[in-house]
Design an enzyme around this catalytic site. Structure first.
Site, mmCIF file in Angstrom:
data_model
loop_
_atom_site.group_PDB
_atom_site.id
_atom_site.type_symbol
_atom_site.label_atom_id
_atom_site.label_comp_id
_atom_site.label_asym_id
_atom_site.label_seq_id
_atom_site.Cartn_x
_atom_site.Cartn_y
_atom_site.Cartn_z
ATOM 1 N N GLU A 180 44.858 40.540 26.213
ATOM 2 C CA GLU A 180 45.243 40.893 27.593
ATOM 3 C C GLU A 180 44.739 39.889 28.625
ATOM 4 O OE1 GLU A 180 43.759 44.543 29.257
ATOM 5 O OE2 GLU A 180 41.977 44.497 28.029
ATOM 6 N N ASN B 224 52.907 54.715 46.597
ATOM 7 C CA ASN B 224 52.463 54.418 45.232
ATOM 8 C C ASN B 224 53.007 55.535 44.349
ATOM 9 O OD1 ASN B 224 51.213 53.622 42.880
ATOM 10 N ND2 ASN B 224 49.244 54.542 43.401
ATOM 11 N N GLY B 225 53.787 55.155 43.335
ATOM 12 C CA GLY B 225 54.336 56.173 42.429
ATOM 13 C C GLY B 225 55.792 55.852 42.118
ATOM 14 N N TRP C 248 53.140 46.892 42.984
ATOM 15 C CA TRP C 248 53.333 46.523 41.565
ATOM 16 C C TRP C 248 54.728 47.020 41.229
ATOM 17 C CZ3 TRP C 248 52.849 49.258 36.590
ATOM 18 C CH2 TRP C 248 52.646 48.388 35.512
ATOM 19 N N HIS D 82 47.845 43.866 1.228
ATOM 20 C CA HIS D 82 49.102 44.607 1.079
ATOM 21 C C HIS D 82 50.220 44.013 1.931
ATOM 22 C CE1 HIS D 82 47.066 47.551 -1.364
ATOM 23 N NE2 HIS D 82 46.086 47.536 -0.479
ATOM 24 N N LYS E 144 45.277 47.827 36.721
ATOM 25 C CA LYS E 144 44.010 48.432 36.291
ATOM 26 C C LYS E 144 44.233 49.867 35.829
ATOM 27 C CE LYS E 144 39.670 48.878 35.485
ATOM 28 N NZ LYS E 144 39.154 48.267 34.224
ATOM 29 N N LYS F 158 41.137 42.895 23.981
ATOM 30 C CA LYS F 158 40.447 42.098 25.010
ATOM 31 C C LYS F 158 40.999 40.677 25.030
ATOM 32 C CE LYS F 158 38.862 44.379 27.346
ATOM 33 N NZ LYS F 158 39.366 45.624 26.890
ATOM 34 N N CYS G 189 50.237 50.237 42.390
ATOM 35 C CA CYS G 189 50.228 49.870 43.817
ATOM 36 C C CYS G 189 48.916 50.298 44.476
ATOM 37 C CB CYS G 189 51.379 50.553 44.536
ATOM 38 S SG CYS G 189 52.974 50.171 43.831
ATOM 39 N N GLU H 241 39.427 46.854 19.581
ATOM 40 C CA GLU H 241 39.050 46.557 20.966
ATOM 41 C C GLU H 241 38.912 45.056 21.169
ATOM 42 O OE1 GLU H 241 39.326 47.952 23.534
ATOM 43 O OE2 GLU H 241 38.097 46.818 24.927
ATOM 44 N N ARG I 134 43.995 46.043 41.075
ATOM 45 C CA ARG I 134 44.952 47.004 40.493
ATOM 46 C C ARG I 134 46.219 46.290 40.004
ATOM 47 N NH1 ARG I 134 43.688 52.220 42.846
ATOM 48 N NH2 ARG I 134 45.847 52.881 42.917
HETATM 49 C C1 AGP Z 1 41.821 47.903 28.936
HETATM 50 O O1 AGP Z 1 41.217 46.614 28.932
HETATM 51 C C2 AGP Z 1 43.179 47.904 29.575
HETATM 52 N N1 AGP Z 1 43.064 47.481 30.908
HETATM 53 C C3 AGP Z 1 43.957 49.176 29.363
HETATM 54 O O2 AGP Z 1 44.258 49.237 27.983
HETATM 55 C C4 AGP Z 1 43.266 50.499 29.749
HETATM 56 O O3 AGP Z 1 42.197 50.755 28.877
HETATM 57 C C5 AGP Z 1 44.289 51.628 29.602
HETATM 58 O O4 AGP Z 1 45.337 51.382 30.499
HETATM 59 C C6 AGP Z 1 43.699 53.014 29.868
HETATM 60 O O5 AGP Z 1 43.263 53.098 31.194
HETATM 61 P P1 AGP Z 1 42.335 54.357 31.614
HETATM 62 O O6 AGP Z 1 41.074 54.243 30.790
HETATM 63 O O7 AGP Z 1 42.095 54.178 33.076
HETATM 64 O O8 AGP Z 1 43.096 55.606 31.290
#
Ligand code: AGP
Length: 609
Positions: free
Chosen positions: A489, A99-100, A75, A505, A604, A486, A2, A482, A27
């Site tokens: 997501e 938020n929380g 959110w 395997h 985010k 990418k 949020c 990685e 976010r």
């Molecule tokens: C990365 O592209 C993602 N958005 C997500 O995996 C992110 O890296 C993960 O949530 C960790 O976030 P942070 O680095 O703010 O702790």
């Protein structure tokens, strides 16, 4: 996660709140709302959907008009996205945004229902509003008393922006776990989940600590403790400006941030290099301190954990110290074998990821020393670790992390070089050589960014795929994790990273002409073996996209497409090879028409479990 914004001052509060919330859209959210004092009466406008939907509703029903208020992008955690579950939520005299997560909200709701209170939503947030109002009435209209009494009963995490009907043009703010800052302007003050929301009005802010209550008025923002004693706060200044948080002419924040990587690396490593050698003393890290550690744990989530994987390979190769990389949500519940002689490195762009913060706290309880590698200044993880290396990537707005990952691995290299030198596993000359190579990576990345058209062509080959494999060995395998995340997501195409040597395997049974394979082959000591693995999948019909060095010209039985990389030291190749993987994911998502900067279901920073 949020987003919260609050304002008291001379401007039109609704405009300031909507503008601030637009800066927090990255976010991730599913509904939004604001509450503004209009002629000393609290007016609320809220709606499921995007900010544009809220704006349309206000255009139709009338925009609340005043100079003080609070705003929120939600959110959903408790209660599905809907108008009635949107914030702000009210309880009698009280209206608030949150938020929380309140973990004991059901018990509190039962107590309030027994007191005859009614609820309009399914949210935990409304329970806070009703409980605050209950104590407000019990304490003859004293907001601070009501807040203090309420906080004692809340279990969980919160950042709250609160208005009381009897106190027009006042905004109250408090937090625990979830981030919240107090912005200080000329004759106006703000609250925000992060400073990006208010940068165009002020760069000056206070960090609000748990147990503090901020009271914003037209004249000033004051901070009190729970005994209503004034707290003197250190004024901080954001070290970036609005343009850094804008798109700068790029179509998406993600593309902008991919292109910012050379500059972000320079800003992050240059202040930590002295006379050609790493110097992390400003971060509380000295060679003497480094020599005490027998084992290193790197704990993080998502992309940050992938940066840790690169760190593992580099630290073990150079410093000969065992490194265990863990996903924070697993680490925190597994009773990890961490001792006083261990170093736990927490990597986090936001510095607010709940699992990573919990892993940090657990590590400290177990007696380990902790080092945080964080991008967001003043964040919870940054403040609680024993040692801290800030990355200087500036605000990363796109949900998909790119430049933050790049500077995280850059810091991992610097740290590994200093550790290896401290442990006498490399000599000063080798340390200088490696450090110079690291300083050379921004230019190499710039060269790659000048020839990105091949990634656009590769993307067009992927958009019809249902699933892909990313394969590699050693550092190329760490990198393929990685690349896979990418793509998943932001394009919503399933993919999986796999150690190239492990395919036979079992997983190679998945290979058909319908499954493209993105193979990363940059490590010369593993090159021939990786090529033979690639041939195995090619022979079974896979369409192979190879990311490798310019000097290697693949035969037809190896790859259908190749993205060439400049010649560089094996050890540093992840910093070069990740760029085409980021761009392939980006262009695939663009071609798929997804919301590149704000992919569905994602936030985010995941500040809840
Ligand atoms: C990365 O592209 C993602 N958005 C997500 O995996 C992110 O890296 C993960 O949530 C960790 O976030 P942070 O680095 O703010 O702790």
């Amino acid at each position: 996660m949020c987003g919260i914004v609050g304002y008291v001052g001379k401007r039109d509060a609704a405009d300031v709140l909507m503008d601030g919330l637009s800066k927090l859209e990255y976010r991730g959210y599913d509904s939004a709302g604001i509450a503004v004092f209009e002629n000393e009466v609290i007016k609320v406008a809220k709606s499921k959907g995007r900010l544009a939907d809220l704006q349309a509703k206000m255009d139709q029903d009338g925009k609340p008009s005043g100079h003080a208020g609070i705003g929120h992008t939600r959110w959903a955690t408790h209660g599905e996205p809907s108008d009635r579950n949107s914030h702000p939520h009210g309880g009698g005299n009280v209206t608030l945004v949150h938020n929380g997560i309140i973990e004991n909200y059901k018990k509190l709701k039962e107590f309030l229902l027994a007191k005859g209170r009614n609820f309009e939503s399914d949210t935990d947030t409304e329970v806070i509003a009703q409980l605050l109002d209950y104590y407000y009435e019990e304490n003859h209209g004293n907001p601070i008393e009501a807040i203090v009494k309420t906080l004692k009963e809340l279990e969980g995490s919160y950042a709250l922006g609160v208005v009381f009907a009897d106190f027009p043009d006042r905004v109250f703010a408090l937090r625990k776990e979830s981030p919240l800052i107090v912005g200080i302007g000329e004759g106006e003050s703000f609250i925000a989940s992060d400073v990006t929301a208010i940068l165009q009005y002020t760069k000056n802010y206070y960090l609000l600590e748990p147990g503090e209550i901020a009271v914003l008025s037209k004249q000033e923002a004051k901070v009190y403790d729970l005994h209503y004693q004034k707290v003197e706060k250190e004024l901080k200044t954001a070290d970036w400006d609005v343009s850094a948080a804008e798109k700068g002419g790029y179509e998406h924040y993600m593309l902008k941030e991919i292109h910012e990587q050379p500059e972000s690396i320079k800003k992050t490593i240059t202040p930590r290099i002295e006379n050609g050698l790493p110097n992390l003393e400003e971060c509380g890290i000295t060679p003497e301190r480094l020599m005490q550690f027998n084992k290193i744990h790197i704990v993080a989530c998502g992309t940050a954990m992938h940066a840790g994987m690169v760190g593992k390979y580099v630290i073990e190769k150079l410093a000969k110290i065992s490194v265990n990389v863990d996903i924070a949500s697993e680490f925190r519940y597994r009773e990890p074998l961490v001792s006083e002689k261990d170093l736990v490195i927490i990597i986090s762009q936001s510095g607010e990821t709940a699992d990573s913060l919990a892993a940090l706290r657990l590590s400290k309880q177990l007696g380990a020393k902790t080092l945080a590698i964080v991008n967001a200044k003043g964040s919870s993880i940054a403040r609680e670790a024993d040692m801290l290396i800030y990355t200087h990537a500036g605000p990363e707005i796109a949900v998909a992390s790119t430049k933050a990952y790049m500077v995280q691995i850059a810091v991992m290299y610097l740290f590994a070089f200093e550790l290896a030198l401290a442990n006498k596993k490399i000599d000063e000359a080798e340390c200088r050589r490696l450090t110079a190579l690291l300083q050379g990576t921004p230019d190499q990345i710039s060269k790659i960014l000048e020839h990105k058209e091949m990634t656009q062509m590769i993307a067009s080959e992927l958009i019809t795929a249902d699933s892909l494999l990313y394969i590699g060995r050693g550092l190329d395998y760490a990198l393929s994790m990685e690349g896979s995340l990418k793509l998943k997501e932001i394009s919503y195409i399933h993919s999986e990273s796999y150690a190239a040597g492990e395919l036979k395997h079992g997983t190679i049974s998945l290979i058909t002409e319908e499954m493209p394979v993105i193979a990363v082959a940059t490590q010369q000591n593993l090159f021939d073996k990786t090529i033979s693995n690639i041939k195995e999948v090619k022979a079974r019909g896979a369409k192979v996209i190879l990311v490798s060095r310019d000097s290697y010209q693949p035969e037809k039985d190896v790859a259908d497409f190749k993205f060439g990389l400049p010649e560089y030291e094996d050890l540093l190749m992840p910093m070069l090879a990740v760029v085409p993987l980021q761009l392939i994911a980006y262009y695939t998502a663009v071609l798929k028409g997804t919301d590149v900067d704000k992919p569905r279901n994602l936030a985010k920073s995941v500040t809840v479990e």
